[in-house]
Design a protein around this motif. Sequence first.
Motif, PDB file in Angstrom:
ATOM      1  N   GLY A 223      21.636  29.804 -56.540  1.00  0.00           N
ATOM      2  CA  GLY A 223      21.343  29.103 -55.288  1.00  0.00           C
ATOM      3  C   GLY A 223      19.939  29.335 -54.779  1.00  0.00           C
ATOM      4  N   LEU A 224      18.985  29.558 -55.679  1.00  0.00           N
ATOM      5  CA  LEU A 224      17.605  29.804 -55.263  1.00  0.00           C
ATOM      6  C   LEU A 224      16.775  28.530 -55.225  1.00  0.00           C
ATOM      7  CD1 LEU A 224      16.845  33.064 -57.298  1.00  0.00           C
ATOM      8  CD2 LEU A 224      17.778  32.850 -54.985  1.00  0.00           C
ATOM      9  N   ILE A 225      17.055  27.599 -56.131  1.00  0.00           N
ATOM     10  CA  ILE A 225      16.280  26.360 -56.196  1.00  0.00           C
ATOM     11  C   ILE A 225      17.201  25.171 -56.416  1.00  0.00           C
ATOM     12  CG2 ILE A 225      14.196  27.474 -57.128  1.00  0.00           C
ATOM     13  CD1 ILE A 225      15.010  26.366 -59.908  1.00  0.00           C
ATOM     14  N   ARG A 226      16.717  23.996 -56.070  1.00  0.00           N
ATOM     15  CA  ARG A 226      17.327  22.724 -56.433  1.00  0.00           C
ATOM     16  C   ARG A 226      16.203  21.755 -56.763  1.00  0.00           C
ATOM     17  NH1 ARG A 226      21.050  25.411 -57.067  1.00  0.00           N
ATOM     18  NH2 ARG A 226      23.212  25.161 -56.343  1.00  0.00           N
ATOM     19  N   ARG A 227      16.451  20.906 -57.746  1.00  0.00           N
ATOM     20  CA  ARG A 227      15.411  19.997 -58.200  1.00  0.00           C
ATOM     21  C   ARG A 227      15.253  18.808 -57.275  1.00  0.00           C
ATOM     22  NH1 ARG A 227      14.975  16.640 -63.840  1.00  0.00           N
ATOM     23  NH2 ARG A 227      16.357  15.247 -62.682  1.00  0.00           N
ATOM     24  N   SER A 228      14.015  18.486 -56.937  1.00  0.00           N
ATOM     25  CA  SER A 228      13.709  17.295 -56.160  1.00  0.00           C
ATOM     26  C   SER A 228      13.446  16.122 -57.091  1.00  0.00           C
ATOM     27  CB  SER A 228      12.489  17.542 -55.264  1.00  0.00           C
ATOM     28  OG  SER A 228      12.092  16.364 -54.610  1.00  0.00           O
ATOM     29  N   SER A 229      12.605  16.335 -58.089  1.00  0.00           N
ATOM     30  CA  SER A 229      12.337  15.354 -59.137  1.00  0.00           C
ATOM     31  C   SER A 229      11.792  16.126 -60.328  1.00  0.00           C
ATOM     32  CB  SER A 229      11.341  14.290 -58.655  1.00  0.00           C
ATOM     33  OG  SER A 229      10.107  14.882 -58.285  1.00  0.00           O
ATOM     34  N   SER A 230      11.454  15.450 -61.390  1.00  0.00           N
ATOM     35  CA  SER A 230      11.025  16.134 -62.602  1.00  0.00           C
ATOM     36  C   SER A 230       9.838  17.053 -62.339  1.00  0.00           C
ATOM     37  CB  SER A 230      10.637  15.103 -63.671  1.00  0.00           C
ATOM     38  OG  SER A 230      10.164  15.737 -64.831  1.00  0.00           O
ATOM     39  N   GLY A 231      10.049  18.348 -62.563  1.00  0.00           N
ATOM     40  CA  GLY A 231       8.982  19.326 -62.394  1.00  0.00           C
ATOM     41  C   GLY A 231       8.684  19.701 -60.968  1.00  0.00           C
ATOM     42  N   ILE A 232       9.502  19.265 -60.012  1.00  0.00           N
ATOM     43  CA  ILE A 232       9.284  19.562 -58.596  1.00  0.00           C
ATOM     44  C   ILE A 232      10.592  20.099 -58.009  1.00  0.00           C
ATOM     45  CG2 ILE A 232       8.645  18.624 -56.344  1.00  0.00           C
ATOM     46  CD1 ILE A 232       6.970  16.533 -57.788  1.00  0.00           C
ATOM     47  N   TYR A 233      10.519  21.258 -57.337  1.00  0.00           N
ATOM     48  CA  TYR A 233      11.720  21.942 -56.874  1.00  0.00           C
ATOM     49  C   TYR A 233      11.619  22.337 -55.408  1.00  0.00           C
ATOM     50  CZ  TYR A 233      13.072  22.240 -61.744  1.00  0.00           C
ATOM     51  OH  TYR A 233      13.422  21.921 -63.027  1.00  0.00           O
ATOM     52  N   SER A 234      12.778  22.318 -54.750  1.00  0.00           N
ATOM     53  CA  SER A 234      12.892  22.864 -53.403  1.00  0.00           C
ATOM     54  C   SER A 234      13.299  24.321 -53.521  1.00  0.00           C
ATOM     55  CB  SER A 234      13.952  22.103 -52.596  1.00  0.00           C
ATOM     56  OG  SER A 234      13.592  20.743 -52.453  1.00  0.00           O
ATOM     57  N   LEU A 235      12.638  25.185 -52.739  1.00  0.00           N
ATOM     58  CA  LEU A 235      12.967  26.601 -52.712  1.00  0.00           C
ATOM     59  C   LEU A 235      13.935  26.849 -51.561  1.00  0.00           C
ATOM     60  CD1 LEU A 235       9.404  28.127 -53.262  1.00  0.00           C
ATOM     61  CD2 LEU A 235      11.168  27.698 -54.980  1.00  0.00           C
ATOM     62  N   LEU A 236      15.090  27.432 -51.859  1.00  0.00           N
ATOM     63  CA  LEU A 236      16.108  27.683 -50.853  1.00  0.00           C
ATOM     64  C   LEU A 236      15.881  29.070 -50.229  1.00  0.00           C
ATOM     65  CD1 LEU A 236      19.223  26.060 -52.555  1.00  0.00           C
ATOM     66  CD2 LEU A 236      17.285  25.008 -51.363  1.00  0.00           C
ATOM     67  N   PRO A 237      16.634  29.415 -49.165  1.00  0.00           N
ATOM     68  CA  PRO A 237      16.276  30.591 -48.347  1.00  0.00           C
ATOM     69  C   PRO A 237      16.037  31.894 -49.092  1.00  0.00           C
ATOM     70  CG  PRO A 237      17.907  29.295 -47.200  1.00  0.00           C
ATOM     71  CD  PRO A 237      17.744  28.656 -48.543  1.00  0.00           C
ATOM     72  N   LEU A 238      16.915  32.262 -50.045  1.00  0.00           N
ATOM     73  CA  LEU A 238      16.722  33.546 -50.712  1.00  0.00           C
ATOM     74  C   LEU A 238      15.510  33.544 -51.629  1.00  0.00           C
ATOM     75  CD1 LEU A 238      19.354  34.319 -49.392  1.00  0.00           C
ATOM     76  CD2 LEU A 238      20.084  35.377 -51.549  1.00  0.00           C
ATOM     77  N   ALA A 239      15.231  32.403 -52.269  1.00  0.00           N
ATOM     78  CA  ALA A 239      14.024  32.303 -53.085  1.00  0.00           C
ATOM     79  C   ALA A 239      12.785  32.466 -52.215  1.00  0.00           C
ATOM     80  CB  ALA A 239      13.988  30.963 -53.821  1.00  0.00           C
ATOM     81  N   LEU A 240      12.825  31.874 -51.020  1.00  0.00           N
ATOM     82  CA  LEU A 240      11.674  31.950 -50.127  1.00  0.00           C
ATOM     83  C   LEU A 240      11.462  33.374 -49.615  1.00  0.00           C
ATOM     84  CD1 LEU A 240       9.568  29.962 -49.145  1.00  0.00           C
ATOM     85  CD2 LEU A 240      10.923  29.630 -47.076  1.00  0.00           C
ATOM     86  N   ARG A 241      12.554  34.110 -49.411  1.00  0.00           N
ATOM     87  CA  ARG A 241      12.406  35.510 -48.995  1.00  0.00           C
ATOM     88  C   ARG A 241      11.681  36.325 -50.076  1.00  0.00           C
ATOM     89  NH1 ARG A 241      15.170  38.173 -44.888  1.00  0.00           N
ATOM     90  NH2 ARG A 241      15.225  40.065 -46.172  1.00  0.00           N
ATOM     91  N   SER A 242      12.070  36.123 -51.325  1.00  0.00           N
ATOM     92  CA  SER A 242      11.400  36.844 -52.409  1.00  0.00           C
ATOM     93  C   SER A 242       9.951  36.404 -52.547  1.00  0.00           C
ATOM     94  CB  SER A 242      12.150  36.621 -53.731  1.00  0.00           C
ATOM     95  OG  SER A 242      13.379  37.297 -53.735  1.00  0.00           O
ATOM     96  N   LEU A 243       9.726  35.118 -52.408  1.00  0.00           N
ATOM     97  CA  LEU A 243       8.363  34.597 -52.489  1.00  0.00           C
ATOM     98  C   LEU A 243       7.486  35.208 -51.405  1.00  0.00           C
ATOM     99  CD1 LEU A 243       7.201  32.242 -54.389  1.00  0.00           C
ATOM    100  CD2 LEU A 243       7.137  30.917 -52.294  1.00  0.00           C
ATOM    101  N   ASN A 244       8.013  35.311 -50.192  1.00  0.00           N
ATOM    102  CA  ASN A 244       7.253  35.900 -49.083  1.00  0.00           C
ATOM    103  C   ASN A 244       6.927  37.367 -49.343  1.00  0.00           C
ATOM    104  OD1 ASN A 244       7.247  33.491 -47.654  1.00  0.00           O
ATOM    105  ND2 ASN A 244       9.077  33.994 -46.469  1.00  0.00           N
TER     106      ASN A 244
END
Length: 599
Positions: A70-91
């Motif tokens: 549940g960290l990412i979901r695809r928006s289109s080919s090669g482009i992804y939305s980052l979900l809350p837990l992924a964004l916490r790690s990214l930060n």
Amino acid sequence: MLSFCFFKQSAQLIVRKRYFTSAQSYSNRTCLSKIFLPTTKNISNTKNKQKHEQEENIICESHRLMFRAGLIRRSSSGIYSLLPLALRSLNKIEKIIDLEMTNINAQKISLSILLSSNAWKRTGRWNSAGSELFRLKDRKESEFCLAPTHEEEITQLVGHEVISYRQLPLRLYQIGRKYRDEMRPRYGLLRGREFIMKDLYTFDTSEEAALKTYEEVLIAYRNIFDKIGIPFVIADADSGNIGGTKSHEFHFLSQVGEDLVLMCPHCGYSANEERAHGLIPSTKQAENEINQKPTFNFGISENNRLIISILGFGHVLNIFKLKAANSENSFETIQIGKDIKDILNNNSYNGIDIYVDNTFQTNLTDLESFLSNPLFDENISKVIQSNKHLIRIHHGDFHNASPGDGCPICSTSSIPNSTNNFYPLTGHHAIEVGHTFLLGTKYSEPLKATFAPETPQNMGELKPIQMGCYGIGISRMLAAIIESSHDDYGIIWPSSVAPYKVCIIPNSDEPIIQQATRNLFDLLTSMDHELNGEVLIDDRTNLSLGYRIKDSELVGYPWMMVLGKRFLDSGRVEIHERRTRKKFDLKFDEIEKIFNVNT
């Protein structure tokens, strides 16, 4: 009755430590039921089976795990939305970077994503960038691109503002989104069309000062990767399209990595295969003695000289080494092909340069003996015979080094057959997560980024600023960490960048278990500031305990604490360490000891 006594004893201990709370719910404590975390056992289990995800061939573990956790979901080919837990790690990755950038006096800025073509055309990269550049026009037909990098933009900015040596050195960095129109986006965040980068640009008055800055940044980068906690390799690298005179890459070793890093286990030498130099073992030297056909490549340089490279059988031409071989030739846009007919039909030339690699043992004494080689193709011989007066022959290392070649530092080339003096390089696939470039004046000269020196030799003398460029792929690093650190159960986050460090799983909604969960949460967040904001309660008691434990292992919290039957029976908390999969049964007053050792 027994279970109540154990809980009462535990509660009294908590009261003495002032961790007791009388709240009858989890109140404002962080609970998983309130977090958007769409985990799934299988990709096919998602709502409507998310057809666009099924059509994409997910073949690497980081991509699969980021989707399932549940960290990412695809928006289109090669482009992804980052979900809350992924964004916490990214930060958290960004905070580590911010600290080290501050330590070397770098200042944070934000540059535009939408860039005018003007500066790109002045440096020549508008054309050389090719089809990977996202290009667009506004209503006035002015040309723009979505930034894949910001060398032109930052150089132009600093060039307009810096006048004197007194304003230098200057170190500016940003963290932002970049775009590259990849032909085949794949591996999720490892090779996407939209990505998040950290770029540091440095500006100095001299080559010596720029080199000193380069070494300072290398130390800062080592600190960043040390703090993240994934083993990494620093490799010599070619500067590629960015340009410059000195370059290093930072890699995480991984089988899905598209780079091949050659390393010497004896001395620690490491380099990208495009940059590496290796001594040729005697077994490979002997290949040419059994009449194996050499490898030929052909091209036309910018000054219209025909390029012919000759390598031993099975070896691959290294275009970067070829570029560096002869400063008289300009290879910026050289097109290399395998068929000399195609080259000659589409180009004219005014001379021939033959590059003979050291993997092809010709033992040439003169041009005639060279031309009489029976392994030469008839078409090649005709071209060479008819242009003898235009030919120049160069010898050297023009091939990609490969595993098994001798280390250039600790192998003794004069005794290649001695096992005591020959140390073979080993090859490791790796994911590039950072790159450093000493740019020199590649961008400052064409963009007129100059300054007045302290001691000018002539009145009004201006010098081009010496530059450096230093990047870290932040979104790529997120995926590379998972690619390098996972098992059959899920992600294994290093504690430094885990979305949460501790997940508490209460077995039920029983008042005793709820109270113990609140007390444990408060105990953890009070005893160590590093755990403040890092503890999560999985309060989804509508799901089975087994399901939530597996979910916790999938997401990869470094610590999982279970409050269930064992706690009711003995007053002990079942603690799981994700990295080692060790289990501990501890009372409340023992928990602090384990975190004093491990956090």
